[in-house]
Structure formats: structure tokens, C-alpha cells
Design an enzyme around this catalytic site. Sequence first.
Site, PDB file in Angstrom:
ATOM      1  N   ASP A   1      58.267  53.259  28.363  1.00 30.76           N
ATOM      2  CA  ASP A   1      57.791  54.637  28.120  1.00 30.76           C
ATOM      3  C   ASP A   1      56.387  54.792  28.672  1.00 30.76           C
ATOM      4  O   ASP A   1      55.684  53.801  28.912  1.00 30.76           O
ATOM      5  CB  ASP A   1      57.816  54.919  26.597  1.00 30.76           C
ATOM      6  CG  ASP A   1      57.904  56.406  26.271  1.00 30.76           C
ATOM      7  OD1 ASP A   1      57.075  57.180  26.769  1.00 30.76           O
ATOM      8  OD2 ASP A   1      58.817  56.791  25.515  1.00 30.76           O
TER       9      ASP A   1
ATOM     10  N   THR B   1      63.690  66.648  17.268  1.00 32.06           N
ATOM     11  CA  THR B   1      62.637  65.819  17.877  1.00 32.06           C
ATOM     12  C   THR B   1      61.571  66.763  18.420  1.00 32.06           C
ATOM     13  O   THR B   1      61.732  67.984  18.382  1.00 32.06           O
ATOM     14  CB  THR B   1      63.168  64.999  19.075  1.00 32.06           C
ATOM     15  OG1 THR B   1      63.495  65.908  20.131  1.00 32.06           O
ATOM     16  CG2 THR B   1      64.378  64.157  18.716  1.00 32.06           C
TER      17      THR B   1
ATOM     18  N   TYR C   1      66.364  72.177  33.893  1.00 31.19           N
ATOM     19  CA  TYR C   1      66.822  71.134  32.956  1.00 31.19           C
ATOM     20  C   TYR C   1      68.340  70.972  33.055  1.00 31.19           C
ATOM     21  O   TYR C   1      68.865  69.859  33.138  1.00 31.19           O
ATOM     22  CB  TYR C   1      66.387  71.536  31.548  1.00 31.19           C
ATOM     23  CG  TYR C   1      66.749  70.548  30.460  1.00 31.19           C
ATOM     24  CD1 TYR C   1      66.017  69.380  30.288  1.00 31.19           C
ATOM     25  CD2 TYR C   1      67.799  70.806  29.578  1.00 31.19           C
ATOM     26  CE1 TYR C   1      66.335  68.486  29.272  1.00 31.19           C
ATOM     27  CE2 TYR C   1      68.115  69.918  28.567  1.00 31.19           C
ATOM     28  CZ  TYR C   1      67.384  68.753  28.414  1.00 31.19           C
ATOM     29  OH  TYR C   1      67.703  67.879  27.405  1.00 31.19           O
TER      30      TYR C   1
ATOM     31  N   ASN D   1      67.204  57.271  28.716  1.00 29.54           N
ATOM     32  CA  ASN D   1      67.000  58.328  27.709  1.00 29.54           C
ATOM     33  C   ASN D   1      65.800  59.223  28.018  1.00 29.54           C
ATOM     34  O   ASN D   1      65.780  60.396  27.630  1.00 29.54           O
ATOM     35  CB  ASN D   1      66.827  57.644  26.336  1.00 29.54           C
ATOM     36  CG  ASN D   1      66.207  58.553  25.295  1.00 29.54           C
ATOM     37  OD1 ASN D   1      66.891  59.396  24.706  1.00 29.54           O
ATOM     38  ND2 ASN D   1      64.904  58.401  25.068  1.00 29.54           N
TER      39      ASN D   1
ATOM     40  N   LYS E   1      70.678  67.725  34.101  1.00 27.93           N
ATOM     41  CA  LYS E   1      71.601  67.086  33.161  1.00 27.93           C
ATOM     42  C   LYS E   1      73.060  67.141  33.646  1.00 27.93           C
ATOM     43  O   LYS E   1      73.848  66.242  33.341  1.00 27.93           O
ATOM     44  CB  LYS E   1      71.457  67.727  31.776  1.00 27.93           C
ATOM     45  CG  LYS E   1      70.102  67.471  31.118  1.00 27.93           C
ATOM     46  CD  LYS E   1      69.863  65.983  30.887  1.00 27.93           C
ATOM     47  CE  LYS E   1      68.616  65.713  30.059  1.00 27.93           C
ATOM     48  NZ  LYS E   1      68.419  64.280  29.788  1.00 27.93           N
TER      49      LYS E   1
ATOM     50  N   ARG F   1      59.514  57.416  21.070  1.00 27.52           N
ATOM     51  CA  ARG F   1      59.626  58.445  20.019  1.00 27.52           C
ATOM     52  C   ARG F   1      61.002  59.118  20.135  1.00 27.52           C
ATOM     53  O   ARG F   1      61.769  58.860  21.062  1.00 27.52           O
ATOM     54  CB  ARG F   1      58.505  59.466  20.148  1.00 27.52           C
ATOM     55  CG  ARG F   1      58.690  60.423  21.310  1.00 27.52           C
ATOM     56  CD  ARG F   1      57.600  61.486  21.376  1.00 27.52           C
ATOM     57  NE  ARG F   1      57.989  62.524  22.310  1.00 27.52           N
ATOM     58  CZ  ARG F   1      57.145  63.371  22.898  1.00 27.52           C
ATOM     59  NH1 ARG F   1      55.874  63.281  22.643  1.00 27.52           N
ATOM     60  NH2 ARG F   1      57.591  64.293  23.723  1.00 27.52           N
TER      61      ARG F   1
ATOM     62  N   ASP G   1      56.774  54.309  34.121  1.00 21.95           N
ATOM     63  CA  ASP G   1      57.070  55.675  34.563  1.00 21.95           C
ATOM     64  C   ASP G   1      58.417  55.591  35.272  1.00 21.95           C
ATOM     65  O   ASP G   1      58.528  54.959  36.329  1.00 21.95           O
ATOM     66  CB  ASP G   1      55.976  56.170  35.507  1.00 21.95           C
ATOM     67  CG  ASP G   1      56.248  57.591  36.006  1.00 21.95           C
ATOM     68  OD1 ASP G   1      57.378  58.093  35.837  1.00 21.95           O
ATOM     69  OD2 ASP G   1      55.323  58.193  36.585  1.00 21.95           O
ATOM     70  N   VAL G   2      59.438  56.233  34.709  1.00 19.96           N
ATOM     71  CA  VAL G   2      60.792  56.062  35.256  1.00 19.96           C
ATOM     72  C   VAL G   2      60.932  56.616  36.672  1.00 19.96           C
ATOM     73  O   VAL G   2      61.923  56.342  37.347  1.00 19.96           O
ATOM     74  CB  VAL G   2      61.874  56.691  34.341  1.00 19.96           C
ATOM     75  CG1 VAL G   2      61.918  55.983  32.998  1.00 19.96           C
ATOM     76  CG2 VAL G   2      61.692  58.195  34.199  1.00 19.96           C
TER      77      VAL G   2
HETATM   78  P1  NAD Z   1      61.129  63.439  23.316  1.00 22.23           P
HETATM   79  O1  NAD Z   1      60.309  64.343  24.157  1.00 22.23           O
HETATM   80  O2  NAD Z   1      60.821  63.305  21.866  1.00 22.23           O
HETATM   81  O3  NAD Z   1      61.136  61.959  23.940  1.00 22.23           O
HETATM   82  C1  NAD Z   1      61.214  61.746  25.320  1.00 22.23           C
HETATM   83  C2  NAD Z   1      60.522  60.422  25.632  1.00 22.23           C
HETATM   84  O4  NAD Z   1      60.587  60.229  27.062  1.00 22.23           O
HETATM   85  C3  NAD Z   1      59.028  60.423  25.257  1.00 22.23           C
HETATM   86  O5  NAD Z   1      58.717  59.242  24.553  1.00 22.23           O
HETATM   87  C4  NAD Z   1      58.328  60.494  26.608  1.00 22.23           C
HETATM   88  O6  NAD Z   1      57.065  59.855  26.628  1.00 22.23           O
HETATM   89  C5  NAD Z   1      59.330  59.766  27.500  1.00 22.23           C
HETATM   90  N1  NAD Z   1      59.123  60.076  28.917  1.00 22.23           N
HETATM   91  C6  NAD Z   1      58.966  61.313  29.476  1.00 22.23           C
HETATM   92  N2  NAD Z   1      58.742  61.182  30.791  1.00 22.23           N
HETATM   93  C7  NAD Z   1      58.761  59.856  31.079  1.00 22.23           C
HETATM   94  C8  NAD Z   1      58.596  59.101  32.268  1.00 22.23           C
HETATM   95  N3  NAD Z   1      58.334  59.686  33.443  1.00 22.23           N
HETATM   96  N4  NAD Z   1      58.692  57.756  32.203  1.00 22.23           N
HETATM   97  C9  NAD Z   1      58.934  57.148  31.004  1.00 22.23           C
HETATM   98  N5  NAD Z   1      59.094  57.806  29.842  1.00 22.23           N
HETATM   99  C10 NAD Z   1      59.005  59.153  29.884  1.00 22.23           C
HETATM  100  O7  NAD Z   1      62.624  63.924  23.537  1.00 22.23           O
HETATM  101  P2  NAD Z   1      64.006  63.582  22.772  1.00 22.23           P
HETATM  102  O8  NAD Z   1      64.463  64.808  22.090  1.00 22.23           O
HETATM  103  O9  NAD Z   1      63.913  62.307  22.011  1.00 22.23           O
HETATM  104  O10 NAD Z   1      64.955  63.392  24.049  1.00 22.23           O
HETATM  105  C11 NAD Z   1      65.630  62.181  24.333  1.00 22.23           C
HETATM  106  C12 NAD Z   1      66.793  62.482  25.273  1.00 22.23           C
HETATM  107  O11 NAD Z   1      67.730  63.344  24.616  1.00 22.23           O
HETATM  108  C13 NAD Z   1      66.384  63.209  26.560  1.00 22.23           C
HETATM  109  O12 NAD Z   1      67.164  62.719  27.640  1.00 22.23           O
HETATM  110  C14 NAD Z   1      66.755  64.650  26.266  1.00 22.23           C
HETATM  111  O13 NAD Z   1      66.960  65.401  27.450  1.00 22.23           O
HETATM  112  C15 NAD Z   1      68.015  64.453  25.452  1.00 22.23           C
HETATM  113  N6  NAD Z   1      68.395  65.600  24.632  1.00 22.23           N
HETATM  114  C16 NAD Z   1      67.569  66.062  23.652  1.00 22.23           C
HETATM  115  C17 NAD Z   1      67.970  67.144  22.871  1.00 22.23           C
HETATM  116  C18 NAD Z   1      67.107  67.692  21.742  1.00 22.23           C
HETATM  117  O14 NAD Z   1      67.511  68.702  21.144  1.00 22.23           O
HETATM  118  N7  NAD Z   1      65.979  67.085  21.424  1.00 22.23           N
HETATM  119  C19 NAD Z   1      69.215  67.746  23.105  1.00 22.23           C
HETATM  120  C20 NAD Z   1      70.029  67.259  24.126  1.00 22.23           C
HETATM  121  C21 NAD Z   1      69.608  66.166  24.869  1.00 22.23           C
END
Ligand code: NAD
Length: 241
Positions: free
Chosen positions: A38, A188, A153, A88, A157, A17, A61-62
Amino acid sequence: MPSRIEGKAAIVTGGARGLGEQVVRALAGEGCSVMIADLLEGPGQALADELGSRVVFARVDVTSEADWEDAVATAETTFGGLDILVNNAAIYRRQLLEEETVAELEKIMAVNLHGPFLGIKAVVPAMRERGGGSIVNVSSLAGATSYPAHGAYSMSKWALRGLTRTAAIELAPSGIRVNAVLPGNIRTEMSPTTASGEIPTGLKRQADPREVADAVVYLASDQSTFVNGTDLVADGGSLLG
Ligand code: NAD
């Protein structure tokens, strides 16, 4: 122009997602084979089914070294090799430092930092067999500046950028590039803003996840063959003040 990604094989963590889903869609759309790695089995499998035989889902699970070993072995068997890793997957939560616990900090570090570390260790032998590869670590603006209540967090990062640079310099002799993308606010489920998505500076809006996916795909592909160890900020200029 011919695709610089067609025929390659990738693992995208957190690909079920959000941003990861759009990275999967973009890579697959350009002829790349993709493993969605995922925890979310329903959405992950549904996406793989939608995108056809070049895309597979694996429950990963990463934070688990054993899951990484299985994922890479499956990718090599299914795709015949591995060229790209997109680290990601991440988790997010707000908490003031004074209220933070070591247990919660460790949970965030396990997914956001140890996950990419284990991923890099797992894919390197497979990439060496291909003569090189590209690893993209998804960091955040929280890895370049500070926000209140983002301590754990943010720590994860910032540290991911340190991992990126160390891996870039250690793996360059093997032809493996390692770069980071630092997204601003993306629309998201993780997104930390209110529903209105108002951003006070730069383009003054949240990103559509596809806009950030394009930055990830650029670094993953052979369009960036001389880009290594860098941070690509994709934030609409929101850091400009
Ligand atoms: P999201 O929560 O929609 O998606 C994260 C995905 O990671 C999910 O599908 C979840 O199931 C998976 N996940 C979580 N823990 C896991 C694990 N242990 N093993 C495998 N999969 C796992 O978040 P997003 O917004 O799509 O974030 C994607 C990336 O972008 C992340 O690294 C996040 O930190 C980064 N990010 C997001 C934003 C934002 O505003 N959304 C901003 C900066 C950076």
C-alpha cells in the site's frame, strides 16, 4: 475442518485500510503469511505490527513496475514463495462523462486496471515455481452495471473483469486461478453513499468490509480449487431490483 489457507503466502494491495485491511486480517487469522502492499505507510506498518511476524508491510505503488518487482522479490525472500495475489487497491471519484478529462481517466485506469495487470505479470513466475496459485481481482458492481457520474471508475472495473478472464484462461495451464469479486456498497472511506448507508434493494444495507473479505478469502483459498475465471457478486442482492 483444516484451514485451506494455512502456510500459504499472499500479497494484498491496498491492504492498509478498508476491505483490504479485512482481507489481511482474515488471511493472517487463518495462518497465511501476508504482505500489505500500500501507499499508506503509517496505517500499513501499524497493521503489520499488530498482526505479528507473519505479516509485513511494503510501500508499493501498484502503478510502478519497479515497486512490483521489489515487492515480489521481498515476498519470496521473506515467505519462501508466493501463492496468492489480491488486487484490491483502487481509487474512486465521481464525474459526469461530459466533465471528465483524459488526465483524470488515465489516473483511475493506472491504479484500477494497470495496477492489477502489472501485479499479475509480476507474480506469475513466483506462482509457477510453487506449481500454481490464486489471484483475486476486486472489481465492483460498477463493473457489471452503470451508475451516473461513475464513467471512469466503471470503465476501469469492467475492464478488470476482461483482464480477469484473459488471465484465467492463459494461466490455467500453470495451475494459477484468476477470479473477480464484485462488491456492492461497502462501509469504507471510499464508500459512495451517504452516512446513512441506505441501499434501496436486496438486504438494504451497506456491507461490513469483513463480509466481502470472506468472499475474497474463499476465492484465494483451496476451498475454491475448481472455480476459475468467474465473477463472485457480493452485494446483498442489491442488483435484484
Ligand atoms: P479504500 O479507499 O478504503 O482503500 C483503498 C486502499 O488502496 C487504500 O489503502 C489506498 O491507500 C490503496 N491505494 C490506492 N492507490 C494505491 C496505489 N497506487 N498503490 C497502492 N495502494 C493504493 O477503499 P475500499 O472501499 O476498501 O476499496 C477496496 C476495493 O473494493 C477497491 O478495489 C474498490 O474499488 C472496491 N469496491 C469498493 C466499494 C465500496 O463501496 N467501498 C464497492 C465496490 C468495490
